[in-house]
Design a protein around this motif. Structure first.
Motif, PDB file in Angstrom:
ATOM      1  N   ILE A   1      38.967  59.695  56.419  1.00 26.16           N
ATOM      2  CA  ILE A   1      38.511  60.432  55.502  1.00 26.16           C
ATOM      3  C   ILE A   1      36.170  60.295  55.213  1.00 26.16           C
ATOM      4  N   LEU A   2      36.177  59.484  56.206  1.00 24.91           N
ATOM      5  CA  LEU A   2      34.569  59.056  56.034  1.00 24.91           C
ATOM      6  C   LEU A   2      34.153  60.275  57.034  1.00 24.91           C
ATOM      7  N   PHE A   3      35.045  60.869  57.746  1.00 28.29           N
ATOM      8  CA  PHE A   3      33.870  62.021  58.424  1.00 28.29           C
ATOM      9  C   PHE A   3      33.855  63.820  57.089  1.00 28.29           C
ATOM     10  N   SER A   4      35.096  63.556  55.978  1.00 28.33           N
ATOM     11  CA  SER A   4      35.302  64.930  55.461  1.00 28.33           C
ATOM     12  C   SER A   4      34.337  64.558  54.912  1.00 28.33           C
ATOM     13  N   VAL A   5      33.668  63.010  53.613  1.00 30.88           N
ATOM     14  CA  VAL A   5      32.403  62.645  52.825  1.00 30.88           C
ATOM     15  C   VAL A   5      31.026  63.293  53.672  1.00 30.88           C
ATOM     16  N   LEU A   6      30.903  62.652  54.943  1.00 32.93           N
ATOM     17  CA  LEU A   6      30.356  62.114  55.327  1.00 32.93           C
ATOM     18  C   LEU A   6      29.325  63.228  56.667  1.00 32.93           C
ATOM     19  N   PHE A   7      30.391  64.026  56.885  1.00 33.66           N
ATOM     20  CA  PHE A   7      29.349  64.775  58.467  1.00 33.66           C
ATOM     21  C   PHE A   7      28.594  65.967  57.939  1.00 33.66           C
ATOM     22  N   PRO A   8      29.123  66.719  56.928  1.00 34.64           N
ATOM     23  CA  PRO A   8      28.003  68.216  56.655  1.00 34.64           C
ATOM     24  C   PRO A   8      26.846  67.119  55.977  1.00 34.64           C
ATOM     25  N   SER A   9      26.580  65.801  55.265  1.00 36.10           N
ATOM     26  CA  SER A   9      25.444  65.938  55.262  1.00 36.10           C
ATOM     27  C   SER A   9      24.417  65.414  56.457  1.00 36.10           C
ATOM     28  N   LEU A  10      25.180  64.434  57.678  1.00 39.66           N
ATOM     29  CA  LEU A  10      24.596  64.246  58.660  1.00 39.66           C
ATOM     30  C   LEU A  10      24.574  65.059  59.454  1.00 39.66           C
ATOM     31  N   TYR A  11      25.153  66.385  59.755  1.00 36.12           N
ATOM     32  CA  TYR A  11      24.335  67.869  60.211  1.00 36.12           C
ATOM     33  C   TYR A  11      23.384  68.097  59.886  1.00 36.12           C
ATOM     34  N   ILE A  12      23.407  67.926  57.948  1.00 36.35           N
ATOM     35  CA  ILE A  12      22.275  68.527  57.428  1.00 36.35           C
ATOM     36  C   ILE A  12      20.845  67.647  57.890  1.00 36.35           C
ATOM     37  N   ALA A  13      20.974  66.202  57.889  1.00 40.22           N
ATOM     38  CA  ALA A  13      20.309  65.290  58.673  1.00 40.22           C
ATOM     39  C   ALA A  13      19.386  65.486  59.865  1.00 40.22           C
ATOM     40  N   LEU A  14      20.355  65.630  60.657  1.00 41.76           N
ATOM     41  CA  LEU A  14      20.248  65.845  62.392  1.00 41.76           C
ATOM     42  C   LEU A  14      19.506  67.207  62.366  1.00 41.76           C
ATOM     43  N   THR A  15      19.990  68.371  62.109  1.00 39.10           N
ATOM     44  CA  THR A  15      19.695  68.719  62.670  1.00 39.10           C
ATOM     45  C   THR A  15      18.321  70.049  62.461  1.00 39.10           C
ATOM     46  N   ASN A  16      17.843  69.141  60.940  1.00 39.86           N
ATOM     47  CA  ASN A  16      16.753  69.262  60.059  1.00 39.86           C
ATOM     48  C   ASN A  16      15.431  68.307  60.542  1.00 39.86           C
ATOM     49  N   TYR A  17      15.472  66.805  60.842  1.00 35.84           N
ATOM     50  CA  TYR A  17      15.099  65.687  60.471  1.00 35.84           C
ATOM     51  C   TYR A  17      14.751  64.907  61.562  1.00 35.84           C
TER      52      TYR A  17
ATOM     53  N   GLN B   1      16.115  65.741  64.969  1.00 38.16           N
ATOM     54  CA  GLN B   1      16.573  66.559  65.900  1.00 38.16           C
ATOM     55  C   GLN B   1      16.665  65.687  67.874  1.00 38.16           C
ATOM     56  N   GLU B   2      15.797  64.163  67.494  1.00 37.55           N
ATOM     57  CA  GLU B   2      15.496  63.919  69.137  1.00 37.55           C
ATOM     58  C   GLU B   2      17.069  63.388  69.468  1.00 37.55           C
ATOM     59  N   MET B   3      17.910  62.508  67.733  1.00 36.81           N
ATOM     60  CA  MET B   3      19.551  62.235  68.212  1.00 36.81           C
ATOM     61  C   MET B   3      20.509  63.209  68.524  1.00 36.81           C
ATOM     62  N   VAL B   4      19.894  64.157  68.598  1.00 35.36           N
ATOM     63  CA  VAL B   4      20.895  65.256  69.396  1.00 35.36           C
ATOM     64  C   VAL B   4      20.873  65.805  70.959  1.00 35.36           C
ATOM     65  N   PRO B   5      21.653  66.112  71.159  1.00 36.05           N
ATOM     66  CA  PRO B   5      21.845  66.222  72.945  1.00 36.05           C
ATOM     67  C   PRO B   5      21.411  67.323  73.044  1.00 36.05           C
ATOM     68  N   LEU B   6      20.228  67.545  74.119  1.00 34.62           N
ATOM     69  CA  LEU B   6      19.258  68.488  74.162  1.00 34.62           C
ATOM     70  C   LEU B   6      20.121  70.091  74.420  1.00 34.62           C
ATOM     71  N   LYS B   7      21.833  70.220  75.495  1.00 35.39           N
ATOM     72  CA  LYS B   7      22.358  71.308  75.480  1.00 35.39           C
ATOM     73  C   LYS B   7      22.584  71.535  73.982  1.00 35.39           C
TER      74      LYS B   7
END
Length: 485
Positions: free
Chosen positions: A297-313, A315-321
């Motif tokens: 349930i947490l995954f369904s609500v937060l994952f899309p928003s988390l993906y946008i935040a990490l990939t846009n703002y 990026q250092e929190m995402v593994p380089l590869k």
């Protein structure tokens, strides 16, 4: 207040009065009966809502063949026969109020008027076609009862009474809707129900001013505490065993004639995340299932928003590869990430809605095929990047773990403001959105019960049932700790 008009002693005048009331009502039938030297009789009933076999065998035949008992007047004679034949199996009464008689006729009563008498004899011989008891469609379980409520009020009350065979189970009947005159039943267990909750439910139902009640949703929207919120403040279920369990916890249920869904008050946020299976299966399996359910349930609500935040703002929190792969796949995409996710989320919700509205035979097929075809075509055309399809599909599938379909409505809606906030401000915007949602939920209440309890305000004894379900022997010994959320 309505004007009370009583019937007179002249049968022809009474017949004309009721014909004026039922003008252009072709289903209301008038049958005049003349038997030798006895006073003329007039039968009025609604075709299709009465048991014609009872009319024939318990009314017409006794009138035709038994004759009039000696020493009795016309009214007493007919009433004696009426009660003798019908009272053992049916409810009978005498009335003179034309409005009350007309309402009962339309509810399936037979009215018998006698020439020279200012009263009508009525018998409840209601019978009409109804859907049989079937398996629940929205709350399927692997174990437990396979019965669901129907649109017939008396069938529904009987199913609850069969489970809770105690005189402490009370059922109060009301009629609401100035035109529909819909019968509803408030049911509760005396000694367990909160008197404040019961009093509030009675008062709010008494204040409903609607012309027609076509479904229990009309009542829910009329008596809930807060209107401008996506969260439901009343539970609804089609399972008799769920209603019985809620009544045992001291809650109130509202049964509406014509609706297979029973309302339950009060409710909490956590109640919508629990399934009937949680109390039928072994506790270890239930605990494992609950934790999986909460994570998804947490995954369904937060994952899309988390993906946008990490990939846009961030990026250092995402593994380089991983970030390199995402960047390569997004290279040809014409839209920003947040627009891509919003478009796919809207498309997913549209396909889900189409699957519900289409006929049962083709609905699932169209939903699955549409998602595959549209997703694949969008990626090949370069309109949407492949990671976005994976993110949205994973979040959408994760939302299906919510046991009660309607409990998932608010969580699906809240994904969109979180998407916008994360797209504008990154993790900070996402955090602000989550805090705002939690504050809103904490301020909600359901008939005096905090919506987010037992987490806020904290009640440690009841909190245990949210996280784990202990074996029944331990629950039985624990007294107050046995209370369920």
């Amino acid at each position: 207040m309505r004007t009370i008009m009583n019937i007179g002693t002249d049968l022809k005048a009474n017949e004309q009065a009721f014909k004026d009331v039922f003008q252009n009502c072709s289903d209301v039938k008038f049958r005049e009966i003349a038997i030798n030297d006895q006073p003329k009789l007039l039968m009025i009933y609604t075709d299709g809502m009465v048991d014609t076999d009872i009319v024939l065998s318990h009314v017409l035949k006794p009138l035709l063949y038994n004759g009039q008992p000696k020493g009795l007047g016309a009214m007493d004679s007919i009433a004696h026969m009426f009660n003798r034949e019908l009272l053992p199996v049916l409810e009978t009464m005498r009335l003179s109020d034309t409005t009350a008689i007309a309402e009962l006729i339309l509810k399936g009563h037979l009215a018998l008027l006698i020439d020279g008498e200012p009263h009508a004899l009525l018998a409840d011989i209601q019978r009409f076609e109804a859907r049989s008891i079937e398996e629940p469609t929205e709350e399927a379980t692997l174990r437990g009862s396979k019965e669901s409520f129907t649109e017939n009020l008396r069938t529904n009350t009987t199913m609850i009474r069969r489970i809770l065979g105690t005189p402490k189970l009370k059922m109060e009947s009301y009629k609401i809707g100035s035109l529909s005159q819909t019968e509803i039943v408030i049911t509760y267990i005396e000694g367990k129900v909160s008197t404040d909750v019961l009093k509030t439910v009675r008062e709010r139902i008494g204040k409903i001013e609607l012309e027609g009640i076509l479904e229990s949703g009309y009542i829910e929207e009329s008596i809930e505490d807060f209107h401008f919120t996506p969260f439901q403040q009343m539970g609804n279920t089609e399972r008799p065993d769920v209603v019985a369990a809620e009544l045992l916890e001291g809650k109130v249920a509202i049964i509406t004639n014509g609706s297979p869904f029973v309302l339950i008050a009060p409710v909490t946020f956590w109640g919508g995340l629990q399934a009937p299976d949680d109390y039928y299966e072994r506790f270890l399996f239930v605990d494992f299932s609950r934790w999986i359910r909460f994570m998804f349930i947490l995954f369904s609500v937060l994952f899309p928003s988390l993906y946008i935040a990490l990939t846009n703002y961030h990026q250092e929190m995402v593994p380089l590869k991983l970030m390199t792969t995402i960047a390569m796949l997004r290279e040809k995409s014409p839209f920003p990430t947040v627009i891509e996710v919003l478009l796919m989320e809207l498309m997913f919700e549209g396909l889900r809605e189409a699957g519900i509205r289409l006929p049962m035979q083709i609905g699932p097929l169209v939903t699955v095929a549409g998602a595959l075809v549209i997703g694949e075509a969008a990626v090949r055309a370069g309109i949407i990047s492949a990671p976005i399809v994976i993110v949205v599909a994973a979040a959408g599938i994760a939302s299906f773990v919510i046991p009660r379909y309607r409990a998932g409505y608010p969580l699906r809606m809240l994904r969109f403001p979180l998407l916008v906030l994360s797209g504008l401000f990154g993790l900070f915007g996402m955090a602000v959105g989550i805090i705002a949602i939690l504050i809103h939920m904490i301020h909600l209440s359901s008939f005096g019960t905090p919506f987010f309890s037992p987490v806020a305000p904290l009640a440690s004894r009841r909190l245990k049932d949210i996280l784990v379900r202990k074996p029944r022997k331990l629950v039985k010994r624990s007294g107050p700790e046995a209370e369920s959320s």
